[in-house]
Design an enzyme around this catalytic site. Structure first.
Site, short mmCIF file in Angstrom:
data_model
loop_
_atom_site.label_atom_id
_atom_site.label_comp_id
_atom_site.label_asym_id
_atom_site.label_seq_id
_atom_site.Cartn_x
_atom_site.Cartn_y
_atom_site.Cartn_z
N HIS A 1 9.21 14.51 -2.38
CA HIS A 1 10.27 14.50 -1.36
C HIS A 1 11.40 15.44 -1.75
CE1 HIS A 1 11.64 11.28 -4.20
NE2 HIS A 1 12.83 11.77 -3.97
N HIS B 1 18.42 16.36 -4.78
CA HIS B 1 17.35 16.61 -5.75
C HIS B 1 16.01 16.84 -5.04
CE1 HIS B 1 16.83 12.12 -5.39
NE2 HIS B 1 15.56 12.43 -5.50
N GLU C 1 13.52 15.40 -10.05
CA GLU C 1 12.98 14.08 -10.37
C GLU C 1 11.48 14.23 -10.57
OE1 GLU C 1 13.32 11.24 -7.15
OE2 GLU C 1 13.00 9.52 -8.48
#
Lengths: 134, 134
Positions: free
Chosen positions: B7, B79, B130
């Site tokens: 994502h 992020h 991440e």
């Protein structure tokens, strides 16, 4: 209306370092640099299984990403690109809904050889959005 | 090593406005808000054919994204999340290669119920990354 996330573009201050890092640290499939003189950038594609990351590095004296790198010397995410089937229909719908299209409002041929438009970041949560017709 | 782009997370100053905009202006598949009190955020997922956009909005008094929104009041990309098969092996490889893992260096359970780690943006072209084990 929007389809796939075509790519996330990251402006980088050092193309070789970014490529080496994604290759060796992240084990990603990193391509060779491609100069795009018409767009004032050198581009490196990182191919992920479901989308692409594009590194953008300034090319020439009037690169559209130089200002971004001046403000963000470490680099940063420059834009995201969503695919659309019909860029004119997409534009007309967006304008009717009150969104601002950057530049003349007419699609240009982007770095992938396809028609693209950019939307104003202030209308989209601070994110520069590219639409690409596929 | 890295797999899919799981994502892209966008910090937004107004969750309802962002959701309405992606729904009506961009014609995207936008979910309902989900409170994640353990992570100090309310999340909305935008499902694209090949990945997800996640809107993040502060929840509670010590939200990890409040500082980002203070600096970027219009919002912005917070992020990107790359999938990995083995987060411990990924971490050990990254640390050996000289990358910095944020926090204690031990994976935490992320908003999707899976182990995650964050990498230092200064090591990755100004982008907070991440890693999520899938």
């Amino acid at each position: 209306m929007i389809g796939r996330l075509n790519h996330v573009a990251i402006a980088v201050p050092d193309l070789e370092a970014a490529s080496a890092q994604y290759r060796t640290m992240l084990g990603a499939d990193v391509g060779a640099p491609q100069d795009e003189p018409d767009h004032g950038v050198t581009v490196v594609f990182v191919t992920l299984p479901n989308t692409k990351i594009e590194f953008l590095y300034p090319l020439g004296d009037a690169s559209p990403i130089q200002g971004f790198l001046d403000k963000n010397p470490a680099g940063g995410i420059h834009h995201m690109c969503y695919e659309v089937e019909n860029i004119i229909a997409a534009r007309d719908h967006l304008v009717t809904e009150g969104a601002r299209v950057l530049g003349s409002g007419e699609p240009k041929i982007g770095a992938h050889g396809k028609p693209v438009l950019f939307l104003h970041p202030k209308d989209f949560q601070g994110c520069l959005i590219e639409l690409e017709e596929v």
